[in-house]
Write a protein that holds these residues in place. Structure first.
Motif, PDB file in Angstrom:
ATOM      1  N   PRO A   1     -55.339   3.592 -46.723  1.00 55.49           N
ATOM      2  CA  PRO A   1     -54.412   3.385 -45.620  1.00 55.49           C
ATOM      3  C   PRO A   1     -54.889   4.129 -44.377  1.00 55.49           C
ATOM      4  O   PRO A   1     -55.574   5.147 -44.495  1.00 55.49           O
ATOM      5  N   SER A   2     -54.524   3.628 -43.200  1.00 56.46           N
ATOM      6  CA  SER A   2     -55.074   4.227 -41.984  1.00 56.46           C
ATOM      7  C   SER A   2     -54.593   5.657 -41.789  1.00 56.46           C
ATOM      8  O   SER A   2     -55.287   6.462 -41.190  1.00 56.46           O
ATOM      9  N   PHE A   3     -53.413   5.988 -42.325  1.00 53.14           N
ATOM     10  CA  PHE A   3     -52.990   7.377 -42.139  1.00 53.14           C
ATOM     11  C   PHE A   3     -53.840   8.328 -42.971  1.00 53.14           C
ATOM     12  O   PHE A   3     -54.125   9.454 -42.543  1.00 53.14           O
ATOM     13  N   VAL A   4     -54.282   7.867 -44.130  1.00 51.69           N
ATOM     14  CA  VAL A   4     -55.182   8.688 -44.947  1.00 51.69           C
ATOM     15  C   VAL A   4     -56.518   8.859 -44.242  1.00 51.69           C
ATOM     16  O   VAL A   4     -57.064   9.962 -44.143  1.00 51.69           O
ATOM     17  N   LEU A   5     -57.015   7.753 -43.695  1.00 49.11           N
ATOM     18  CA  LEU A   5     -58.276   7.794 -42.953  1.00 49.11           C
ATOM     19  C   LEU A   5     -58.159   8.753 -41.768  1.00 49.11           C
ATOM     20  O   LEU A   5     -59.072   9.545 -41.495  1.00 49.11           O
ATOM     21  N   ALA A   6     -57.017   8.699 -41.093  1.00 49.55           N
ATOM     22  CA  ALA A   6     -56.805   9.571 -39.935  1.00 49.55           C
ATOM     23  C   ALA A   6     -56.838  11.032 -40.365  1.00 49.55           C
ATOM     24  O   ALA A   6     -57.466  11.876 -39.697  1.00 49.55           O
ATOM     25  N   VAL A   7     -56.201  11.335 -41.484  1.00 51.21           N
ATOM     26  CA  VAL A   7     -56.180  12.723 -41.964  1.00 51.21           C
ATOM     27  C   VAL A   7     -57.590  13.177 -42.333  1.00 51.21           C
ATOM     28  O   VAL A   7     -58.012  14.297 -42.010  1.00 51.21           O
ATOM     29  N   ILE A   8     -58.343  12.283 -42.969  1.00 58.87           N
ATOM     30  CA  ILE A   8     -59.715  12.629 -43.354  1.00 58.87           C
ATOM     31  C   ILE A   8     -60.575  12.843 -42.103  1.00 58.87           C
ATOM     32  O   ILE A   8     -61.350  13.809 -42.027  1.00 58.87           O
ATOM     33  N   PHE A   9     -60.414  11.977 -41.100  1.00 60.68           N
ATOM     34  CA  PHE A   9     -61.134  12.164 -39.828  1.00 60.68           C
ATOM     35  C   PHE A   9     -60.804  13.516 -39.223  1.00 60.68           C
ATOM     36  O   PHE A   9     -61.673  14.223 -38.715  1.00 60.68           O
ATOM     37  N   LEU A  10     -59.509  13.836 -39.265  1.00 63.66           N
ATOM     38  CA  LEU A  10     -59.056  15.101 -38.695  1.00 63.66           C
ATOM     39  C   LEU A  10     -59.742  16.271 -39.393  1.00 63.66           C
ATOM     40  O   LEU A  10     -60.210  17.225 -38.755  1.00 63.66           O
ATOM     41  N   LEU A  11     -59.820  16.165 -40.713  1.00 62.28           N
ATOM     42  CA  LEU A  11     -60.460  17.229 -41.485  1.00 62.28           C
ATOM     43  C   LEU A  11     -61.948  17.315 -41.161  1.00 62.28           C
ATOM     44  O   LEU A  11     -62.486  18.388 -40.909  1.00 62.28           O
ATOM     45  N   LEU A  12     -62.616  16.148 -41.126  1.00 63.33           N
ATOM     46  CA  LEU A  12     -64.065  16.119 -40.913  1.00 63.33           C
ATOM     47  C   LEU A  12     -64.431  16.533 -39.502  1.00 63.33           C
ATOM     48  O   LEU A  12     -65.266  17.417 -39.291  1.00 63.33           O
ATOM     49  N   PHE A  13     -63.808  15.891 -38.505  1.00 58.77           N
ATOM     50  CA  PHE A  13     -64.239  16.090 -37.120  1.00 58.77           C
ATOM     51  C   PHE A  13     -63.433  17.156 -36.394  1.00 58.77           C
ATOM     52  O   PHE A  13     -63.803  17.601 -35.323  1.00 58.77           O
ATOM     53  N   GLY A  14     -62.313  17.532 -36.988  1.00 57.06           N
ATOM     54  CA  GLY A  14     -61.534  18.584 -36.354  1.00 57.06           C
ATOM     55  C   GLY A  14     -62.008  19.958 -36.802  1.00 57.06           C
ATOM     56  O   GLY A  14     -61.998  20.908 -36.033  1.00 57.06           O
ATOM     57  N   TYR A  15     -62.426  20.060 -38.055  1.00 55.54           N
ATOM     58  CA  TYR A  15     -62.717  21.388 -38.584  1.00 55.54           C
ATOM     59  C   TYR A  15     -64.156  21.541 -39.061  1.00 55.54           C
ATOM     60  O   TYR A  15     -64.828  22.506 -38.739  1.00 55.54           O
ATOM     61  N   ILE A  16     -64.627  20.555 -39.844  1.00 58.78           N
ATOM     62  CA  ILE A  16     -65.915  20.754 -40.485  1.00 58.78           C
ATOM     63  C   ILE A  16     -67.070  20.501 -39.524  1.00 58.78           C
ATOM     64  O   ILE A  16     -68.019  21.284 -39.450  1.00 58.78           O
ATOM     65  N   TRP A  17     -66.991  19.464 -38.723  1.00 58.95           N
ATOM     66  CA  TRP A  17     -68.091  19.101 -37.846  1.00 58.95           C
ATOM     67  C   TRP A  17     -67.526  18.652 -36.500  1.00 58.95           C
ATOM     68  O   TRP A  17     -67.472  17.466 -36.207  1.00 58.95           O
ATOM     69  N   PRO A  18     -67.060  19.617 -35.695  1.00 62.66           N
ATOM     70  CA  PRO A  18     -66.319  19.234 -34.487  1.00 62.66           C
ATOM     71  C   PRO A  18     -67.215  18.696 -33.364  1.00 62.66           C
ATOM     72  O   PRO A  18     -67.542  19.425 -32.426  1.00 62.66           O
ATOM     73  N   VAL A  19     -67.600  17.442 -33.452  1.00 55.40           N
ATOM     74  CA  VAL A  19     -68.408  16.856 -32.384  1.00 55.40           C
ATOM     75  C   VAL A  19     -67.573  16.045 -31.396  1.00 55.40           C
ATOM     76  O   VAL A  19     -67.945  15.918 -30.232  1.00 55.40           O
TER      77      VAL A  19
END
Lengths: 353, 305
Positions: free
Chosen positions: A157-175
């Protein structure tokens, strides 16, 4: 030639009566939707006047407001007063912002439109690209990869994808930036259309434009990924089906160059089924925007509507849903027109399949 | 090839149990031709089994409720807690297993109510095509289909008290029109078939015609759609619970666990990632199985005419 012209004229006449029918029908649907919303807003337990004034307001004030809101009248009469307001753009006051709901919508709608347009753009461009690639390299790893992505895209679901994006690009690899529409230090351009990307281009501020685009990418992708690969699959199967048709063999035999065949004779008719479901995709984009905007802190109408829902702000809820219904209806009319343009059987009023 | 010869020649001689057996065999053949369907079926069986046997399977059944263990709060995934623990020290793996219960319960109940209602309305509207009843039913259906379903479900769930029952009501209200439209299309064409006409001539009752003549011919698309819809209902349920309009804490729900986890990102990333994966795998499993059932229901080359 003249016969052909006349036939085309007749076709356009038919098309215009088709459009008129479509418009009348949409108005009917919107009226029906308004009744549904009205009923939903009225079945809610509790007195709207009491809800508006809060639990500590004196009874006489509540009674006065009840009268002002026509709550003492019968339901049909109440509906009449309400719909009169709705048609003139008056949805009443919001409980949350204490402003006219229409003002709130005017403020928050452009951000959502920008987001939905961006993700619709992603869907259109990449679904055609990937679909054509999968059809061109049928049964290769490209094709299989796109098939796997289609299965996964539906399941996540897009909300899950959004949360994963947030985790990846917000914290782990903030590009890329993940929150809001613009970075903190950047002044928003003067409001012309409300779409920051368009406004910044109009005022020639490229730095703002690129910053806005950067902020758009992740939420738009979170919305687009699901429908995108589905559409790509539809484009692919339509293209592979059309590839086997006689008229293409004839075109090849005629010596028409390859790229013309692919671009004009193969792609155009193959887009019809994909465009037809585009209307449904827009619906899923819009409703998923409700969750994605909350996650990315996007100041759009969906986040506003979400807050309204959680606080039982009935005027705002009804307004948001009516506005979404209106957008949805308009989008579907546009989709129908595009399909009519792509499909000469509909455009020229011949027999449609 | 083999199958066809067998069934064609063997029909009159086969006993009832043998016929059932060959039917099962044929359907399984059609279902399992696509290996992904089998994968889907296995996923679904695992999830349903886990949900039913949750108190037995879950390593820490009491963690699916009001339980606090601050000493073990925020433990990363390890041998003791496979998916780690949340901010209260509750085992995420156990909570996911219990969350499957609510999700499946919702899917089953929504379909159990929405499908019969939608099918019934579609049958009536289709059989009495052109009547006043048809107009009313189908126009109401159109109105419901004209708004994105998640949106109206959110609105309905929002004006009611937030809990699992009301979330189910909201989703049910949005779900029946799809079945009405599906059955309507089939019923309008079936009503002109000879077997319906002759039943009318014999003087069969309306209920008989609706439910014994027309309905059986609509069943396979209905079942196909139901199989594919389970995943969608779970998805919408997860979306509702993500914004707090579903099962209320401390009872776990998949969407609610994801949204709780976002507050503890990135340190307790497992609080978000594992429930997210659970949602994705569940929906994937039901979709794959649904595709298999669609293949099974489709009239194939091995079916007798």
């Amino acid at each position: 030639m003249s016969l052909c012209r006349r036939r085309e004229w007749g076709g356009y006449m038919k098309l215009s009566s088709y459009v008129i029918k479509r418009l009348l029908y949409s108005i009917f649907v919107l009226v029906g939707l308004s009744i549904v919303i009205f009923v939903i807003a009225r079945v809610v337990p509790g007195d709207p006047a009491r809800l508006a004034l809060g639990p500590r307001a004196p009874q006489f004030a509540v009674d006065a407001l009840r009268e002002e809101m026509h709550l003492d009248k019968s339901l049909p009469v109440q509906y009449f007063y309400w719909i009169k307001g709705v048609v003139t753009g008056n949805f009443g006051k919001s409980l949350v912002t204490k402003r006219n709901v229409m003002e709130d919508i005017a403020e928050f709608l452009p951000a959502t439109l920008e987001l939905v347009l961006m993700s619709a753009l992603f869907v259109v461009v990449f679904s055609i690209l990937f679909g054509a690639l999968a059809a061109r390299y049928k049964d290769s790893w490209v094709d299989s990869l796109i098939r796997v992505m289609a299965y996964t895209g539906v399941a996540v679901p897009s909300f899950v994808l959004a949360v994963i994006f947030l985790l990846l690009f917000g914290y782990i690899w903030p590009v890329i930036p993940v929150l809001g529409r613009l970075s903190a230090g950047i002044q928003p351009p003067p409001t012309i259309t409300g779409l920051i990307t368009v406004d910044s281009l109009l005022t020639g501020r490229m730095d703002v434009f690129f910053d806005a685009i950067n902020h758009l990418i992740l939420p738009a992708l979170a919305l687009a990924v699901g429908p995108l690969f589905q559409e790509a699959r539809i484009v692919r199967s339509a293209m592979t089906e059309n590839m086997g048709k006689d008229y293409l063999a004839a075109a090849v035999g005629f010596g028409i160059p390859d790229h013309v065949i692919t671009g004009k004779y193969l792609l155009k008719p193959s887009l019809i089924p994909a465009v037809s479901v585009m209307g449904l995709d827009i619906a899923s984009l819009m409703s998923n925007a409700f969750l994605v905007e909350v996650i990315f802190d996007w100041p759009g109408i969906s986040r506003y509507g979400m807050e309204a829902m959680l606080r039982k702000d009935l005027n705002a809820i009804s307004a948001v849903i009516i506005v979404f219904g209106l957008i949805f209806v308009v989008v579907n009319i546009i989709v129908d027109l595009i399909v009519a343009y792509l499909d000469p059987r509909i455009r020229l009023g011949g027999r449609s399949s | 090839m083999n199958v066809r010869v067998q069934s064609k020649q063997g029909v009159p001689a086969l006993s009832f149990s043998a016929r059932v057996k060959s039917g099962v065999k044929k359907n399984w053949y059609k279902f399992s031709r696509n290996k992904l369907s089998v994968v889907g079926l296995i996923i679904v069986l695992l999830i349903v089994g886990a949900a039913v046997l949750a108190p037995v399977i879950a390593p820490y059944p009491h963690h699916a409720g009001k339980f606090v263990d601050y000493a073990n709060a925020g433990t990363a995934p390890c041998a003791k807690y496979w998916f780690g623990t949340d901010n209260f020290g509750r085992d995420i793996f156990s909570r996911i297993i219990f969350a499957f219960r609510g999700a499946l319960y919702m899917a089953v109940l929504v379909l159990a109510i929405a499908v019969p209602v939608g099918v019934f309305l579609g049958l009536i509207a289709g059989y009495y095509q052109g009547s006043f009843l048809d107009t009313v039913i189908m126009r109401v259906t159109d109105i419901f289909l004209s708004v994105p379903p998640l949106l109206l479900a959110l609105a309905i769930a929002a004006v009611l008290k937030p809990n699992l029952t009301n979330a189910m009501i909201a989703v049910t209200v949005m779900w029946w029109p799809w079945y009405t439209r599906l059955v309507y299309g089939m019923a309008t064409s079936l009503r002109n078939e000879y077997f319906v006409k002759s039943a009318e001539l014999i003087g069969a009752g309306r209920l008989h015609i609706l439910f014994r003549e027309i309905l059986p011919n609509c069943l396979s698309p209905i079942f196909t759609k139901m199989a594919l819809d389970v995943g969608w209902v779970i998805l919408i349920g997860a979306s509702l619970s993500f914004v707090g309009l579903g099962e209320q804490p401390p009872t776990p729900a998949l969407g609610q666990m994801v949204s709780d986890g976002t507050r503890y990102m990135p340190d307790l990333w497992w609080m978000t990632v594992f429930p997210s994966l659970a949602i994705a795998v569940t929906i994937l499993g039901f979709n794959l199985m649904g595709d298999g059932i669609r293949d099974m229901m489709a009239k194939g080359e091995y079916d007798r005419e």
